[in-house]
Scaffold this motif. Sequence first.
Motif, PDB file in Angstrom:
ATOM      1  N   VAL A   1     -12.350 -27.725  -5.871  1.00 11.47           N
ATOM      2  CA  VAL A   1     -11.320 -28.680  -6.287  1.00 11.47           C
ATOM      3  C   VAL A   1      -9.942 -28.020  -6.261  1.00 11.47           C
ATOM      4  CG1 VAL A   1     -10.434 -30.000  -8.252  1.00 11.47           C
ATOM      5  CG2 VAL A   1     -12.854 -30.130  -7.642  1.00 11.47           C
TER       6      VAL A   1
ATOM      7  N   GLU B   1     -10.802 -37.547 -12.616  1.00  8.64           N
ATOM      8  CA  GLU B   1      -9.960 -37.581 -11.436  1.00  8.64           C
ATOM      9  C   GLU B   1      -9.582 -39.017 -11.100  1.00  8.64           C
ATOM     10  OE1 GLU B   1     -11.305 -33.584  -9.029  1.00  8.64           O
ATOM     11  OE2 GLU B   1     -12.092 -35.518  -8.343  1.00  8.64           O
TER      12      GLU B   1
ATOM     13  N   THR C   1     -14.360 -33.440 -16.471  1.00  8.83           N
ATOM     14  CA  THR C   1     -13.309 -33.566 -15.466  1.00  8.83           C
ATOM     15  C   THR C   1     -13.084 -35.029 -15.141  1.00  8.83           C
ATOM     16  OG1 THR C   1     -13.698 -31.389 -14.492  1.00  8.83           O
ATOM     17  CG2 THR C   1     -12.677 -33.048 -13.080  1.00  8.83           C
TER      18      THR C   1
ATOM     19  N   SER D   1      -6.083 -28.683 -15.505  1.00  9.71           N
ATOM     20  CA  SER D   1      -7.274 -28.773 -14.652  1.00  9.71           C
ATOM     21  C   SER D   1      -7.725 -27.423 -14.130  1.00  9.71           C
ATOM     22  CB  SER D   1      -6.996 -29.710 -13.469  1.00  9.71           C
ATOM     23  OG  SER D   1      -5.969 -29.199 -12.637  1.00  9.71           O
TER      24      SER D   1
ATOM     25  N   GLN E   1      -7.916 -41.422  -7.928  1.00 11.79           N
ATOM     26  CA  GLN E   1      -7.739 -41.427  -6.476  1.00 11.79           C
ATOM     27  C   GLN E   1      -6.830 -42.590  -6.083  1.00 11.79           C
ATOM     28  OE1 GLN E   1     -11.082 -42.586  -3.799  1.00 11.79           O
ATOM     29  NE2 GLN E   1     -10.803 -40.558  -2.899  1.00 11.79           N
TER      30      GLN E   1
ATOM     31  N   THR F   1      -6.134 -37.253  -4.424  1.00  8.28           N
ATOM     32  CA  THR F   1      -6.998 -37.187  -5.597  1.00  8.28           C
ATOM     33  C   THR F   1      -6.477 -36.074  -6.490  1.00  8.28           C
ATOM     34  OG1 THR F   1      -8.923 -37.951  -4.352  1.00  8.28           O
ATOM     35  CG2 THR F   1      -9.346 -36.861  -6.448  1.00  8.28           C
ATOM     36  N   GLU F   2      -6.268 -36.376  -7.753  1.00 11.93           N
ATOM     37  CA  GLU F   2      -5.722 -35.389  -8.693  1.00 11.93           C
ATOM     38  C   GLU F   2      -6.418 -35.594 -10.028  1.00 11.93           C
ATOM     39  OE1 GLU F   2      -3.353 -32.161  -9.805  1.00 11.93           O
ATOM     40  OE2 GLU F   2      -3.505 -33.072  -7.815  1.00 11.93           O
ATOM     41  N   GLY F   3      -6.604 -34.505 -10.781  1.00 11.97           N
ATOM     42  CA  GLY F   3      -7.374 -34.626 -12.011  1.00 11.97           C
ATOM     43  C   GLY F   3      -6.878 -33.783 -13.159  1.00 11.97           C
TER      44      GLY F   3
ATOM     45  N   ASP G   1      -6.697 -29.260  -4.044  1.00 13.21           N
ATOM     46  CA  ASP G   1      -5.386 -29.546  -4.616  1.00 13.21           C
ATOM     47  C   ASP G   1      -4.297 -28.681  -3.994  1.00 13.21           C
ATOM     48  OD1 ASP G   1      -6.638 -31.406  -6.196  1.00 13.21           O
ATOM     49  OD2 ASP G   1      -6.720 -30.129  -7.976  1.00 13.21           O
TER      50      ASP G   1
END
Length: 839
Positions: A548, A182, A180, A59, A184, A91-93, A552
């Motif tokens: 973002v 993501e 992207t 990411s 959640q 939240t991670e992507g 993170d």
Amino acid sequence: MGKKVFKKLCLGAISLVLTLSCLTSCMGTNNTPESDPSSGKQDDTPKVETNSSVWSTYSTVKVTQNQKIEEQRYYTELAAEVNIEMMKDETEGTQLIVTAGKDIKNYDLIVSDLSDGKGNTLPKENIYVYHQKYMLATGDYDSDGYLNVGDYIPDMLLPLDIAKQYGENKIKAGENQGITIEAQTDKNTVAGVYTGSFTLDLDGDKRNIPVSVTVWDIVYDAERSEYQSSFLIYKNELMYGEYDASDEKVSKYVEFLMKYNANGNGTARDGFTAEQLVEELDGLWGNKNFNSVRIPVAPAGNYSANSSTAEEIITFIVDMVKYSTPEKPWVELLYCYPVNYDEVTPSSTTQWNYFLNTFKKGGPWDVTRERALERAKETEEYQAFDDDFKARVDKAILTLPAVLPTGLPKDGNGGHEILADLNVVLCPVINVYNDDRVAEQAVDYAATSTDGKLWVYSCINPTYPYPTFHTTDRNLGNRIAGWHSKKWNINGYLYFMTNMYECLASDSYKFCDPYETDVRQWCPGDGYLLYPGRKYGSEYPFASMRLVAYRDSVDDYDMLTVYEHLLNEKAKKYGIEINFNDYVEDLYDTLFDGTQYYTDDSLVLTVRRELANRIMAVKSDLGLVISQKNGVATVYCERNSLRVDGELKGCASSGEGYVLTITNTWDKARTFSIGADGELFNYTVYSGKDITFNQATANSTSSISVNGSYAEVTLRSEKKANDGQTIRFKPYIELSLSDISNASNIQFEMDNVGDTEIETEVYIILEDGSQLQLGAIYIESQGERSVRLNFDRRKFTDEVLAKAKKLRFTFENVLGDGTATLLPDKSFIIDNVFIELNK
């Protein structure tokens, strides 16, 4: 006005300790036949070929629109899969990249629910997909070859549904398009591995994208994050991007920033009353990272605690006390940003003197806070508080921070009387902390003067290899910054402007396209982390990939804090004291050296997974708390016996728990299996060797006494030339080294037994007499430190370390202010020097 308005501002061997076999790594599966993921039925639509390649990467990577795969400079090409690992309430992507074989008129990514196979679902409503928009790089401010002038750099994240609505979901032949994705979660998400597949549609060329989201049984366990922030919003700038500078628009920006763990503040709220702020911000209480509210007035000039400005500050604080309750303690979130002293230096004599006077201990700022408390105690609201909450309010007011972007003021090498007399929260630019001596001084100062509060900022400077928000720099640096902040007890971040939607040339304003223009002030990306929503009919702005990365990094900081809280809880039970950094130092060493980060994007995921493993070890029924030093692992647990490599070992009592030690007698790292009752954990104990001081030396006017691993030193500063005048030189001591080619770090204890502080630089001396700096140390008078100096593998390769012959500690003998004033002698003890080996 902010940052002077607009005039400024290794791939190394990874030493990881604990790997839990009870967690699934979940790297995804190979592509399966194309199908509709929502129906589970085979797709019988005739296959369309676009000759496009689909792949993924980390990411934090910036894959430029015009970068050909065969010319790749900086990214890792991974399988066309979505793999995400995350905590609850996070939240991670990740990102997919499409390299178009021919013009693609319409692309889409169709998401579906994910299942853990046990009846739990991660719904598709919790999956967010963004179309990456590109911006031409017109200037290369961070010139190391990562990105170049002429590259089209991804930055703005436009929701894919909006991109489709405006016809922007197209890709030209030969170009890359980043997507992207993501996920959640919330606090109630059930831990587990959620799998499924998405469909990527490229003009009818449908690709099945396997998806795996691992949710750890980890959630931040406090009401508020300990990491504060101040991301400034400027009202006049909103007019250039949104054509709307209303209070309602400001509120939308504040709300949006909070989704990215950033507390929006700034001139947009100047003149607000406490009532207005409370009304605007009340809806943010559910976000754990809502923890910072700027007082909309600040000290300036020759400030007095009896001035009209002071009266405004006092009134605002008292009014916020009136709105405070134990459930919503508004007063605990307040801070002051004295922008009129922003980045003040001794060279601006008048302003510097004003600054010193305002924030001296017992000075106008302290008196202002004392007056505010006196006034608050007179209110009916305060008098109705119970004693516990009164104590919280008292502390909040008397320690209410004034956060000032500035360096660490001091009066020359060897003396910090100016710093010692101040009472302001330091917020230096991030590269200042690259010198451990400065970081140690800042931490010591914060602990004694500002209730532990210590902030950091970045702006035009620094540049790579330090973390920046520049569009031409990596996102990786900002992702890693949260780990560095945790190491040095830094608990706040300030960024001077999030919405610079105009351009400045020679300090004059001019219109520019905020969606296309990369340089709006001095360097690409400086001053903006958001893009206006106006063009796309959105009432909210859009995030950048850089924002973002910041979000993170705060989540990583919070995850480290979860581990710290668990360790402290177990420490009480086991009757031990915990130095948190001892349990994560190897993770820090994997990511950065000083504040310079290593450029392998995979490392964050590696250490983050390892951190999750360590947290789960503490949370297990065994309650494992494991640290190691000098080749010996100390294991605290809930059981009176453990199996080590299958052999049952009895544990000694320790508080209300038990303890066991494991020694690695090998000449390289060894992994042990530790556990009981079916719970097994793999733990790697590193090898190493002690250093004895049989060949320690010092300059002729100093003395050194050695006994095995113990050295007692007195360094004399005085040395005279033939004319009797003091000359500048660096007294030093040296310790012999041999065969450290596979070393990862040097550890030792250092006690300052003298009456003056110590600053020392540490070098590795090679066989040809050349030297490479290993680190620097600061220790206050009568203080002591447990020191760990990491070998930065960018310069300390095995080949270089094979030539290492001595470890040298050097000191200044005179002030570096041109006066050649002799510094006091230094007396200290070095003990337990240990070389840790990583192979």
